[in-house]
Design a protein around this motif. Structure first.
Motif, PDB file in Angstrom:
ATOM      1  N   ILE A   1      -3.274  -4.702   8.136  1.00  0.00           N
ATOM      2  CA  ILE A   1      -4.223  -4.538   7.029  1.00  0.00           C
ATOM      3  C   ILE A   1      -3.713  -5.163   5.741  1.00  0.00           C
ATOM      4  O   ILE A   1      -4.506  -5.491   4.852  1.00  0.00           O
ATOM      5  N   ASN A   2      -2.404  -5.361   5.606  1.00  0.00           N
ATOM      6  CA  ASN A   2      -1.853  -5.965   4.390  1.00  0.00           C
ATOM      7  C   ASN A   2      -2.175  -7.450   4.276  1.00  0.00           C
ATOM      8  O   ASN A   2      -1.969  -8.054   3.228  1.00  0.00           O
TER       9      ASN A   2
ATOM     10  N   ALA B   1       0.076  -1.134   9.124  1.00  0.00           N
ATOM     11  CA  ALA B   1       0.385  -1.470   7.727  1.00  0.00           C
ATOM     12  C   ALA B   1       1.873  -1.788   7.642  1.00  0.00           C
ATOM     13  O   ALA B   1       2.697  -1.064   8.214  1.00  0.00           O
TER      14      ALA B   1
ATOM     15  N   HIS C   1      -5.588   7.358   5.341  1.00  0.00           N
ATOM     16  CA  HIS C   1      -5.719   5.939   5.676  1.00  0.00           C
ATOM     17  C   HIS C   1      -4.544   5.437   6.514  1.00  0.00           C
ATOM     18  O   HIS C   1      -4.729   4.634   7.424  1.00  0.00           O
TER      19      HIS C   1
ATOM     20  N   THR D   1      -3.491  -6.761  -4.202  1.00  0.00           N
ATOM     21  CA  THR D   1      -3.675  -5.317  -4.330  1.00  0.00           C
ATOM     22  C   THR D   1      -2.330  -4.596  -4.305  1.00  0.00           C
ATOM     23  O   THR D   1      -1.444  -4.960  -3.526  1.00  0.00           O
TER      24      THR D   1
ATOM     25  N   TRP E   1     -12.497  -1.320   3.804  1.00  0.00           N
ATOM     26  CA  TRP E   1     -11.914  -0.435   4.822  1.00  0.00           C
ATOM     27  C   TRP E   1     -11.393   0.841   4.173  1.00  0.00           C
ATOM     28  O   TRP E   1     -11.582   1.932   4.707  1.00  0.00           O
TER      29      TRP E   1
ATOM     30  N   LYS F   1     -12.266  -7.216   2.248  1.00  0.00           N
ATOM     31  CA  LYS F   1     -12.202  -6.526   3.544  1.00  0.00           C
ATOM     32  C   LYS F   1     -11.318  -5.283   3.456  1.00  0.00           C
ATOM     33  O   LYS F   1     -11.684  -4.209   3.961  1.00  0.00           O
ATOM     34  N   LEU F   2     -10.160  -5.415   2.807  1.00  0.00           N
ATOM     35  CA  LEU F   2      -9.243  -4.279   2.687  1.00  0.00           C
ATOM     36  C   LEU F   2      -9.879  -3.151   1.883  1.00  0.00           C
ATOM     37  O   LEU F   2      -9.840  -1.980   2.290  1.00  0.00           O
ATOM     38  N   HIS F   3     -10.468  -3.483   0.767  1.00  0.00           N
ATOM     39  CA  HIS F   3     -11.056  -2.450  -0.092  1.00  0.00           C
ATOM     40  C   HIS F   3     -12.233  -1.753   0.593  1.00  0.00           C
ATOM     41  O   HIS F   3     -12.420  -0.534   0.439  1.00  0.00           O
TER      42      HIS F   3
ATOM     43  N   TRP G   1      -5.244  -8.677   5.028  1.00  0.00           N
ATOM     44  CA  TRP G   1      -6.688  -8.869   4.883  1.00  0.00           C
ATOM     45  C   TRP G   1      -7.063  -9.328   3.472  1.00  0.00           C
ATOM     46  O   TRP G   1      -6.397  -8.947   2.484  1.00  0.00           O
TER      47      TRP G   1
ATOM     48  N   LEU H   1       0.798  -1.224   0.000  1.00  0.00           N
ATOM     49  CA  LEU H   1       0.000   0.000   0.000  1.00  0.00           C
ATOM     50  C   LEU H   1       0.828   1.270   0.000  1.00  0.00           C
ATOM     51  O   LEU H   1       0.319   2.350   0.300  1.00  0.00           O
TER      52      LEU H   1
END
Length: 622
Positions: free
Chosen positions: A608-609, A576, A515, A419, A619, A615-617, A611, A392
């Motif tokens: 969060i990496n 993260a 974020h 992602t 959030w 779920k991540l998107h 997930w 991210l």
């Protein structure tokens, strides 16, 4: 040292000396740009430079390399030296470049210290500080000198310990080569390196072998070895060269004992080095030795105390019955209760296996004690590299990255990520080619276009947005709201007092479009301490506003550091783990970020990496 590394180092040196001597600034920038371009290449320049009449043309096809730079590359590849570098080096005292490695000392200040203060090296700098004559120099007031003293102390402290990212490759090369030696039964590196600390003092390698003499001789004969300190069948010590490749934060000779000479004809035999110790241990005692030499000292002391309470004694040869004899039990042929594996020893003492990263006597013995009841709290399941499914924080050629959007995504996809967020720098990061609002809006369109064509991976449009000194963000909210991911990071004014720094970062956390708080302190290991905010306040605010705090996985940062991660985990704050990707190899830094995460007891649910994409998107869109 590879040709590319040697060239990058030399062009960086030329740029520094040009700045120091007050020569054409644009020429200095060109050499620095060439150094960074060469550092980022995935192929060797030597064959291209040897391509006769085509060499110059082929070299000039590389972004960042012009005609004159190409000629110097060819010159170095043919002769082993660069005439311009040698001429510049003759005009600069040998010790002066090392001063530019001290945090806060740029070329202009160093030039004043040299030309007006007679400073030629660290010793002479300390002298004029001690006798007070430095106060007579321009821009050298009492506060500036006090800050300089702190920077010198930090630099000297840093020279005694090597960053994790420089130590690990050295250890891994030794281990890989020793594995091929006949008779090797088991091999591993130990110490603070195995525990994943951000810096290490030296490297410990353990082996169990049926041919100790051959293994020890092979160890002492490794290509990196520049000095043999001790030679024996059970223990050998050497000084081994490291590769001081600091990527975006290049410096010379900072991490070891020796600053490479700019005009050296044998650069591969000079440079910073680190002590590497080899210990040959019995196969039957492998687990005990690995536990002992992994440490930490505090963890081992606690284990020995617990062993004594159970009428046992623990040393590097095993866990033995305590019989109140003065001589070591192994010397008397006493059979150990456990010794072959760490798991066996922990189990005999009443514990589940404790991961090396946690062995710091910070509550791990209580957490991993075998529970008499199923209702007892479960021990933590730490995050692993395999858990990570998203990056991210990544940069492309739109700012200071080396890859296109498509290349960035392709490398992420190969690593099994679902992602990738494209987060190029914001407009205030001029040195990183930060994007103006107009360029950012165009870039968002480009990311969306690439995302529409991508298969098997989601590409998100984001930005690493500077947190300005007053806490405001580098883009207005009307722009931020158009981004899928906002990583807010401090890049400037990193010497603010703690209260100001805390207020500044809290302001960013509270922005509804942020974020992730990127590398919150802005530290560079052994280079600058960065900000010292109230971490507890940041954690509380991040949890309240559902913002993730970043562990920047680049080994020069590892920011958040392990103790901050532990505090965040205890509070249930999201984390993260990002590689801050600028080039393909940066993805490999994930292991260092994971080491830091594990040292901070991070579990997958808070990272969060890890997930799933949905779920991540969700959030990110909240």
């Amino acid at each position: 040292m590879s040709v590319n590394a040697a060239l990058a180092e030399r062009f960086s040196m030329i740029a520094k000396m040009m700045d120091l001597l007050g020569e054409n600034r644009f020429k200095a920038i060109a050499h620095d740009r060439a150094a960074r371009a060469i550092e980022g290449l995935s192929y060797d320049l030597a064959p291209i430079a040897a391509d006769g009449d085509n060499a110059r043309k082929r070299l000039m096809e590389i972004d960042g390399i012009g005609e004159k730079i190409a000629d110097k590359i060819i010159e170095y590849c043919r002769t082993g030296s660069i005439t311009e570098l040698d001429e510049l080096a003759a005009s600069v005292p040998p010790g002066i470049l090392g001063l530019m490695n001290i945090p806060g000392l740029g070329p202009k200040t160093v030039s004043v210290l040299w030309k007006e203060g007679g400073v030629t090296d660290l010793a002479s700098l300390k002298k004029i500080i001690d006798d007070g004559s430095i106060l007579k120099l321009p821009r050298m007031g009492a506060k500036s000198v006090d800050k300089l003293k702190e920077s010198i102390a930090l630099a000297e402290q840093g020279s005694a310990r090597l960053p994790l990212g420089l130590a690990a490759p050295v250890a891994e090369r030794f281990v890989a080569r020793l594995k091929d030696i006949k008779g090797i039964k088991q091999i591993a590196f130990a110490g603070s390196l195995r525990r994943g600390k951000d810096t290490i003092g030296d490297i410990d390698i353990l082996i169990a072998t049926t041919s100790p003499a051959a293994a020890s001789e092979a160890f002492r004969s490794m290509p990196e070895v520049v000095q043999v300190l001790a030679a024996g069948e059970s223990k050998s010590s050497v000084r081994a060269l490291i590769n001081p490749d600091l990527g975006r934060w290049t410096l010379e000779g900072k991490e070891g004992d020796e600053v490479p000479a700019p005009s050296s004809t044998k650069p591969e035999r000079s440079g910073p080095s680190v002590q590497v110790d080899l210990r040959v241990v019995p196969t039957a005692a492998w687990g005990a030795a690995l536990m002992y030499f992994t440490g930490s000292k505090e963890h081992n002391v606690r284990l020995r105390e617990l062993a004594l309470k159970q009428n046992l004694t623990l040393n590097e040869y095993g866990l033995f019955p305590e019989d109140d004899q003065d001589s070591p039990p192994q010397s008397r042929g006493v059979k150990p209760v456990a010794s072959r594996t760490e798991e066996d020893i922990y189990a005999a003492l009443g514990f589940d296996f404790i991961p090396p990263e946690l062995r710091e006597d910070r509550g791990e013995l209580d957490a991993f004690a075998r529970k008499p009841s199923k209702r007892a709290p479960a021990e933590p399941t730490l995050v692993t590299i395999e858990d990570i499914k998203a990056e991210l924080h990544a940069h492309t050629t739109a700012s200071d990255g080396r890859m296109s959007i498509e290349e960035l995504a392709e490398h992420a996809k190969k690593r099994g990520f679902h992602t990738i967020a494209v987060t190029d720098h914001s407009r205030s990061s001029a040195i990183a080619n930060g994007l103006s609002v107009e360029r950012l809006l165009e870039h968002i369109d480009a990311v969306h276009a690439a995302a529409a064509k991508a298969k098997g991976i989601t590409i998100l449009a984001g930005s690493e947005v500077d947190i300005l000194a007053d806490g405001s963000l580098d883009y207005p909210d009307r722009v931020l709201k158009q981004l899928d991911v906002v990583v807010a990071s401090p890049h400037s004014s990193l010497s603010q007092d703690p209260a100001t720094a805390t207020k500044r970062l809290l302001s960013a956390i509270k922005n509804p479009f942020v974020h992730i708080l990127g590398h919150p302190t802005g530290r560079l290991i052994n280079r600058r301490p960065g900000l010292s905010p109230d971490i507890a306040a940041l954690i509380a605010a991040a949890k309240e506003h559902d913002v993730a705090l970043e562990i920047n996985a680049h080994w020069m940062r590892l920011d958040l550091r392990d103790i901050h991660v532990r505090a965040a985990v205890d509070a249930g704050c999201l984390i993260a783990v990002d590689c801050d990707v600028h080039e393909a190899d940066d993805y490999d830094n994930l292991r260092f970020g994971i080491s830091t995460a594990r040292r901070g007891w991070l579990t997958p649910d808070l990272c969060i990496n890890t997930w799933p994409a949905r779920k991540l998107h969700a959030w990110l869109k909240r």
